[in-house]
Design a protein around this motif. Structure first.
Motif, PDB file in Angstrom:
ATOM      1  N   LEU A  48     -32.317 -21.604  -9.137  1.00  9.02           N
ATOM      2  CA  LEU A  48     -31.786 -21.863 -10.473  1.00  9.02           C
ATOM      3  C   LEU A  48     -31.023 -23.188 -10.520  1.00  9.02           C
ATOM      4  O   LEU A  48     -31.134 -23.938 -11.491  1.00  9.02           O
ATOM      5  CB  LEU A  48     -30.867 -20.719 -10.904  1.00  9.02           C
ATOM      6  CG  LEU A  48     -30.325 -20.809 -12.321  1.00  9.02           C
ATOM      7  CD1 LEU A  48     -31.455 -20.692 -13.332  1.00  9.02           C
ATOM      8  CD2 LEU A  48     -29.301 -19.726 -12.565  1.00  9.02           C
ATOM      9  N   LEU A  49     -30.286 -23.496  -9.460  1.00 13.87           N
ATOM     10  CA  LEU A  49     -29.503 -24.733  -9.457  1.00 13.87           C
ATOM     11  C   LEU A  49     -30.324 -25.976  -9.128  1.00 13.87           C
ATOM     12  O   LEU A  49     -30.035 -27.063  -9.622  1.00 13.87           O
ATOM     13  CB  LEU A  49     -28.342 -24.618  -8.468  1.00 13.87           C
ATOM     14  CG  LEU A  49     -27.197 -23.716  -8.878  1.00 13.87           C
ATOM     15  CD1 LEU A  49     -26.155 -23.655  -7.770  1.00 13.87           C
ATOM     16  CD2 LEU A  49     -26.558 -24.194 -10.162  1.00 13.87           C
ATOM     17  N   THR A  50     -31.337 -25.833  -8.279  1.00  9.52           N
ATOM     18  CA  THR A  50     -32.016 -27.036  -7.787  1.00  9.52           C
ATOM     19  C   THR A  50     -33.418 -27.249  -8.344  1.00  9.52           C
ATOM     20  O   THR A  50     -33.831 -28.387  -8.533  1.00  9.52           O
ATOM     21  CB  THR A  50     -32.109 -27.003  -6.249  1.00  9.52           C
ATOM     22  OG1 THR A  50     -32.809 -25.829  -5.847  1.00  9.52           O
ATOM     23  CG2 THR A  50     -30.731 -27.022  -5.626  1.00  9.52           C
ATOM     24  N   LYS A  57     -26.803 -21.901 -15.349  1.00  7.98           N
ATOM     25  CA  LYS A  57     -26.996 -23.155 -14.611  1.00  7.98           C
ATOM     26  C   LYS A  57     -25.850 -24.121 -14.893  1.00  7.98           C
ATOM     27  O   LYS A  57     -25.341 -24.774 -13.976  1.00  7.98           O
ATOM     28  CB  LYS A  57     -28.328 -23.803 -14.975  1.00  7.98           C
ATOM     29  CG  LYS A  57     -28.587 -25.068 -14.174  1.00  7.98           C
ATOM     30  CD  LYS A  57     -29.976 -25.596 -14.346  1.00  7.98           C
ATOM     31  CE  LYS A  57     -30.144 -26.838 -13.474  1.00  7.98           C
ATOM     32  NZ  LYS A  57     -31.524 -27.250 -13.374  1.00  7.98           N
ATOM     33  N   ALA A  58     -25.411 -24.187 -16.136  1.00 14.14           N
ATOM     34  CA  ALA A  58     -24.292 -25.069 -16.477  1.00 14.14           C
ATOM     35  C   ALA A  58     -23.025 -24.641 -15.745  1.00 14.14           C
ATOM     36  O   ALA A  58     -22.290 -25.478 -15.212  1.00 14.14           O
ATOM     37  CB  ALA A  58     -24.064 -25.061 -17.985  1.00 14.14           C
ATOM     38  N   TRP A  59     -22.788 -23.336 -15.689  1.00 12.18           N
ATOM     39  CA  TRP A  59     -21.611 -22.827 -14.985  1.00 12.18           C
ATOM     40  C   TRP A  59     -21.718 -23.140 -13.487  1.00 12.18           C
ATOM     41  O   TRP A  59     -20.750 -23.576 -12.866  1.00 12.18           O
ATOM     42  CB  TRP A  59     -21.493 -21.317 -15.210  1.00 12.18           C
ATOM     43  CG  TRP A  59     -20.312 -20.718 -14.541  1.00 12.18           C
ATOM     44  CD1 TRP A  59     -19.032 -20.683 -15.007  1.00 12.18           C
ATOM     45  CD2 TRP A  59     -20.280 -20.077 -13.257  1.00 12.18           C
ATOM     46  NE1 TRP A  59     -18.226 -20.043 -14.097  1.00 12.18           N
ATOM     47  CE2 TRP A  59     -18.973 -19.667 -13.020  1.00 12.18           C
ATOM     48  CE3 TRP A  59     -21.254 -19.806 -12.307  1.00 12.18           C
ATOM     49  CZ2 TRP A  59     -18.586 -18.996 -11.867  1.00 12.18           C
ATOM     50  CZ3 TRP A  59     -20.877 -19.145 -11.150  1.00 12.18           C
ATOM     51  CH2 TRP A  59     -19.566 -18.744 -10.940  1.00 12.18           C
ATOM     52  N   GLY A  60     -22.901 -22.923 -12.909  1.00 14.58           N
ATOM     53  CA  GLY A  60     -23.105 -23.189 -11.490  1.00 14.58           C
ATOM     54  C   GLY A  60     -22.947 -24.660 -11.139  1.00 14.58           C
ATOM     55  O   GLY A  60     -22.376 -25.006 -10.103  1.00 14.58           O
ATOM     56  N   MET A  61     -23.431 -25.548 -12.012  1.00 15.74           N
ATOM     57  CA  MET A  61     -23.286 -26.983 -11.750  1.00 15.74           C
ATOM     58  C   MET A  61     -21.822 -27.418 -11.853  1.00 15.74           C
ATOM     59  O   MET A  61     -21.385 -28.303 -11.108  1.00 15.74           O
ATOM     60  CB  MET A  61     -24.162 -27.790 -12.710  1.00 15.74           C
ATOM     61  CG  MET A  61     -25.660 -27.586 -12.480  1.00 15.74           C
ATOM     62  SD  MET A  61     -26.186 -27.868 -10.778  1.00 15.74           S
ATOM     63  CE  MET A  61     -26.175 -29.641 -10.727  1.00 15.74           C
ATOM     64  N   ALA A  62     -21.062 -26.784 -12.741  1.00 15.80           N
ATOM     65  CA  ALA A  62     -19.631 -27.089 -12.834  1.00 15.80           C
ATOM     66  C   ALA A  62     -18.909 -26.655 -11.563  1.00 15.80           C
ATOM     67  O   ALA A  62     -18.033 -27.372 -11.055  1.00 15.80           O
ATOM     68  CB  ALA A  62     -19.025 -26.409 -14.054  1.00 15.80           C
ATOM     69  N   VAL A  78     -23.325 -19.454  -3.737  1.00 17.10           N
ATOM     70  CA  VAL A  78     -22.788 -18.124  -3.468  1.00 17.10           C
ATOM     71  C   VAL A  78     -22.121 -17.564  -4.719  1.00 17.10           C
ATOM     72  O   VAL A  78     -22.297 -16.388  -5.058  1.00 17.10           O
ATOM     73  CB  VAL A  78     -21.799 -18.173  -2.281  1.00 17.10           C
ATOM     74  CG1 VAL A  78     -21.088 -16.842  -2.111  1.00 17.10           C
ATOM     75  CG2 VAL A  78     -22.528 -18.549  -1.008  1.00 17.10           C
ATOM     76  N   ALA A  79     -21.362 -18.393  -5.427  1.00 16.42           N
ATOM     77  CA  ALA A  79     -20.699 -17.947  -6.649  1.00 16.42           C
ATOM     78  C   ALA A  79     -21.727 -17.563  -7.710  1.00 16.42           C
ATOM     79  O   ALA A  79     -21.580 -16.543  -8.398  1.00 16.42           O
ATOM     80  CB  ALA A  79     -19.767 -19.038  -7.171  1.00 16.42           C
ATOM     81  N   LEU A  80     -22.771 -18.358  -7.835  1.00  9.33           N
ATOM     82  CA  LEU A  80     -23.812 -18.059  -8.811  1.00  9.33           C
ATOM     83  C   LEU A  80     -24.597 -16.808  -8.409  1.00  9.33           C
ATOM     84  O   LEU A  80     -25.005 -16.027  -9.272  1.00  9.33           O
ATOM     85  CB  LEU A  80     -24.760 -19.244  -8.975  1.00  9.33           C
ATOM     86  CG  LEU A  80     -25.794 -19.124 -10.087  1.00  9.33           C
ATOM     87  CD1 LEU A  80     -25.118 -18.921 -11.446  1.00  9.33           C
ATOM     88  CD2 LEU A  80     -26.668 -20.358 -10.123  1.00  9.33           C
ATOM     89  N   ALA A  81     -24.802 -16.597  -7.113  1.00  8.77           N
ATOM     90  CA  ALA A  81     -25.479 -15.387  -6.645  1.00  8.77           C
ATOM     91  C   ALA A  81     -24.676 -14.147  -7.036  1.00  8.77           C
ATOM     92  O   ALA A  81     -25.240 -13.152  -7.504  1.00  8.77           O
ATOM     93  CB  ALA A  81     -25.677 -15.435  -5.134  1.00  8.77           C
ATOM     94  N   ARG A  82     -23.365 -14.212  -6.893  1.00  8.90           N
ATOM     95  CA  ARG A  82     -22.527 -13.083  -7.287  1.00  8.90           C
ATOM     96  C   ARG A  82     -22.583 -12.876  -8.800  1.00  8.90           C
ATOM     97  O   ARG A  82     -22.673 -11.756  -9.283  1.00  8.90           O
ATOM     98  CB  ARG A  82     -21.091 -13.297  -6.842  1.00  8.90           C
ATOM     99  CG  ARG A  82     -20.219 -12.088  -7.149  1.00  8.90           C
ATOM    100  CD  ARG A  82     -18.808 -12.250  -6.620  1.00  8.90           C
ATOM    101  NE  ARG A  82     -18.081 -11.003  -6.716  1.00  8.90           N
ATOM    102  CZ  ARG A  82     -17.579 -10.503  -7.835  1.00  8.90           C
ATOM    103  NH1 ARG A  82     -17.751 -11.145  -8.970  1.00  8.90           N
ATOM    104  NH2 ARG A  82     -16.907  -9.364  -7.840  1.00  8.90           N
ATOM    105  N   LYS A  83     -22.538 -13.974  -9.547  1.00  9.92           N
ATOM    106  CA  LYS A  83     -22.613 -13.871 -11.009  1.00  9.92           C
ATOM    107  C   LYS A  83     -23.969 -13.299 -11.435  1.00  9.92           C
ATOM    108  O   LYS A  83     -24.047 -12.488 -12.358  1.00  9.92           O
ATOM    109  CB  LYS A  83     -22.374 -15.232 -11.639  1.00  9.92           C
ATOM    110  CG  LYS A  83     -22.080 -15.177 -13.119  1.00  9.92           C
ATOM    111  CD  LYS A  83     -21.581 -16.526 -13.587  1.00  9.92           C
ATOM    112  CE  LYS A  83     -21.110 -16.461 -14.995  1.00  9.92           C
ATOM    113  NZ  LYS A  83     -19.695 -16.198 -15.115  1.00  9.92           N
ATOM    114  N   LEU A  84     -25.035 -13.705 -10.758  1.00  8.33           N
ATOM    115  CA  LEU A  84     -26.355 -13.141 -11.041  1.00  8.33           C
ATOM    116  C   LEU A  84     -26.389 -11.643 -10.767  1.00  8.33           C
ATOM    117  O   LEU A  84     -26.994 -10.881 -11.526  1.00  8.33           O
ATOM    118  CB  LEU A  84     -27.428 -13.832 -10.193  1.00  8.33           C
ATOM    119  CG  LEU A  84     -27.964 -15.153 -10.697  1.00  8.33           C
ATOM    120  CD1 LEU A  84     -28.877 -15.770  -9.647  1.00  8.33           C
ATOM    121  CD2 LEU A  84     -28.701 -14.977 -11.999  1.00  8.33           C
TER     122      LEU A  84
END
Length: 93
Positions: free
Chosen positions: A36-38, A47-52, A64-70
């Motif tokens: 999702l990020l790359t 994606k916007a949250w993960g890039m921030a 890792v943070a985005l994986a938990r959010k997912l």
């Protein structure tokens, strides 16, 4: 993907993500966050949250943070029976 905690007396610290739970589920969520990020060209709120987070703390921590959010989002979708919406405007409609 749970956070490690240390509690003693008045001290209450929340640490990094622990390695408890199913290893395959953690790996799959991490890979999904990485893609999702790359690899994904389409922008979403996730994606916007993960890039921030990546800008602030680095790409590995952001994955890792985005994986938990997912995991949280997928669990909620499973409980409610809802579908994923790419943008917040679509979700509001």
């Amino acid at each position: 993907m749970t956070l490690r905690r240390y509690q003693s007396g008045e001290t209450d610290r929340v640490g990094h993500t622990s390695k408890q739970g199913d290893a395959l589920a953690r790996q799959t969520l991490y890979e999904a966050a990485s893609v999702l990020l790359t690899r994904t060209g389409k922008w979403s709120a996730l994606k916007a949250w993960g890039m921030a987070v990546a800008k602030r703390a680095g790409m590995r921590r952001a994955k890792v943070a985005l994986a938990r959010k997912l995991a949280v989002v997928l669990h909620r979708m499973w409980r409610d029976g809802t579908e994923f919406c790419w943008s917040r405007e679509t979700a509001a409609a």
